[in-house]
Design a protein around this motif. Sequence first.
Motif, short mmCIF file in Angstrom:
data_model
loop_
_atom_site.label_atom_id
_atom_site.label_comp_id
_atom_site.label_asym_id
_atom_site.label_seq_id
_atom_site.Cartn_x
_atom_site.Cartn_y
_atom_site.Cartn_z
N VAL A 1 34.39 31.55 34.49
CA VAL A 1 35.16 31.65 33.24
C VAL A 1 35.27 33.11 32.82
CG1 VAL A 1 35.20 31.03 30.79
CG2 VAL A 1 34.61 29.30 32.49
N ALA A 2 34.16 33.83 32.84
CA ALA A 2 34.19 35.25 32.47
C ALA A 2 35.04 36.04 33.45
CB ALA A 2 32.77 35.82 32.41
N ALA A 3 34.97 35.69 34.74
CA ALA A 3 35.81 36.37 35.74
C ALA A 3 37.29 36.14 35.43
CB ALA A 3 35.46 35.89 37.14
N ALA A 4 37.67 34.89 35.14
CA ALA A 4 39.07 34.56 34.84
C ALA A 4 39.54 35.22 33.56
CB ALA A 4 39.24 33.04 34.75
N ASN A 5 38.65 35.43 32.61
CA ASN A 5 39.03 36.07 31.34
C ASN A 5 39.33 37.57 31.50
OD1 ASN A 5 38.99 33.75 29.82
ND2 ASN A 5 36.84 33.99 29.25
N CYS A 6 39.11 38.11 32.68
CA CYS A 6 39.49 39.50 32.96
C CYS A 6 40.98 39.60 33.27
CB CYS A 6 38.68 40.04 34.14
SG CYS A 6 36.92 40.20 33.76
N TYR A 7 41.67 38.46 33.32
CA TYR A 7 43.09 38.40 33.68
C TYR A 7 43.93 37.91 32.50
CZ TYR A 7 41.36 38.86 38.41
OH TYR A 7 40.75 39.33 39.53
N ALA A 8 45.18 38.35 32.46
CA ALA A 8 46.15 37.86 31.47
C ALA A 8 46.45 36.39 31.77
CB ALA A 8 47.43 38.69 31.54
N ASP A 9 46.94 35.68 30.76
CA ASP A 9 47.26 34.26 30.94
C ASP A 9 48.22 34.00 32.10
OD1 ASP A 9 45.68 33.48 28.79
OD2 ASP A 9 47.33 33.60 27.35
N ASP A 10 49.17 34.92 32.30
CA ASP A 10 50.19 34.73 33.33
C ASP A 10 49.98 35.63 34.55
OD1 ASP A 10 50.71 37.09 32.02
OD2 ASP A 10 52.86 36.75 31.82
N ALA A 11 48.77 36.08 34.75
CA ALA A 11 48.47 36.99 35.86
C ALA A 11 48.66 36.32 37.22
CB ALA A 11 47.04 37.50 35.74
N THR A 12 48.81 37.14 38.24
CA THR A 12 48.91 36.66 39.61
C THR A 12 47.95 37.43 40.50
OG1 THR A 12 51.24 36.08 39.34
CG2 THR A 12 50.46 36.35 41.59
N LEU A 13 47.24 36.70 41.37
CA LEU A 13 46.39 37.29 42.40
C LEU A 13 47.11 37.18 43.72
CD1 LEU A 13 42.91 35.57 41.76
CD2 LEU A 13 43.72 37.75 40.87
N TYR A 14 46.94 38.19 44.56
CA TYR A 14 47.45 38.16 45.93
C TYR A 14 46.27 38.38 46.87
CZ TYR A 14 52.09 38.39 43.91
OH TYR A 14 53.23 38.11 43.21
N PRO A 15 45.50 37.30 47.14
CA PRO A 15 44.36 37.43 48.04
C PRO A 15 44.83 37.64 49.48
CG PRO A 15 44.32 35.31 46.87
CD PRO A 15 45.63 35.95 46.60
N PRO A 16 44.02 38.31 50.29
CA PRO A 16 44.42 38.51 51.68
C PRO A 16 44.46 37.18 52.44
CG PRO A 16 42.18 39.30 51.30
CD PRO A 16 42.73 38.90 49.98
#
Length: 160
Positions: A54-69
């Motif tokens: 939860v704390a990790a996810a809260n480092c991102y904006a509501d509409d953020a996108t991750l591009y994992p390898p």
Amino acid sequence: MTTKSSLRILAAFVAMLLFAAGCNVPATEKPATAEELSQMNRDFAAALNAKDAVAAANCYADDATLYPPNESAVTGRADILNYWKGAIEAGATNVSVKTIATGSEGNLGWETGQFQMDIKTPDGKVVVDKGRYTELLKRNTDGKWVSTMGMWNADAPPAP
């Protein structure tokens, strides 16, 4: 009216327009410091090390996108929460980050850096994953910098 007086009136009018236009320019904000911009990733690493998705996810904006390898994009905080929950459950630990460069313009910023983390493989071995990352950041309404887009890659190819 002479040409000379017409030119003076025109010059005065242009000067007033330029002055008025200058009054409408917003004050430029002082650029964020590297310390401020890299806080997001320090908080993120601490959250993963504490096994707190939860704390990790809260480092991102509501509409953020991750591009994992080697994976599909992950968009939205709820899906980002599930992604990091899965990483924690898969054995991601001992996460550390090192900022290489930062920059900002107003409420937008960026950070590049290096990461390292331990990952437990299904057979119980620990593999050290090292690589680089890029974060696009924005300052939220609370003044905190959060990631809007994150991308990273490992130095070594994925384990077979």
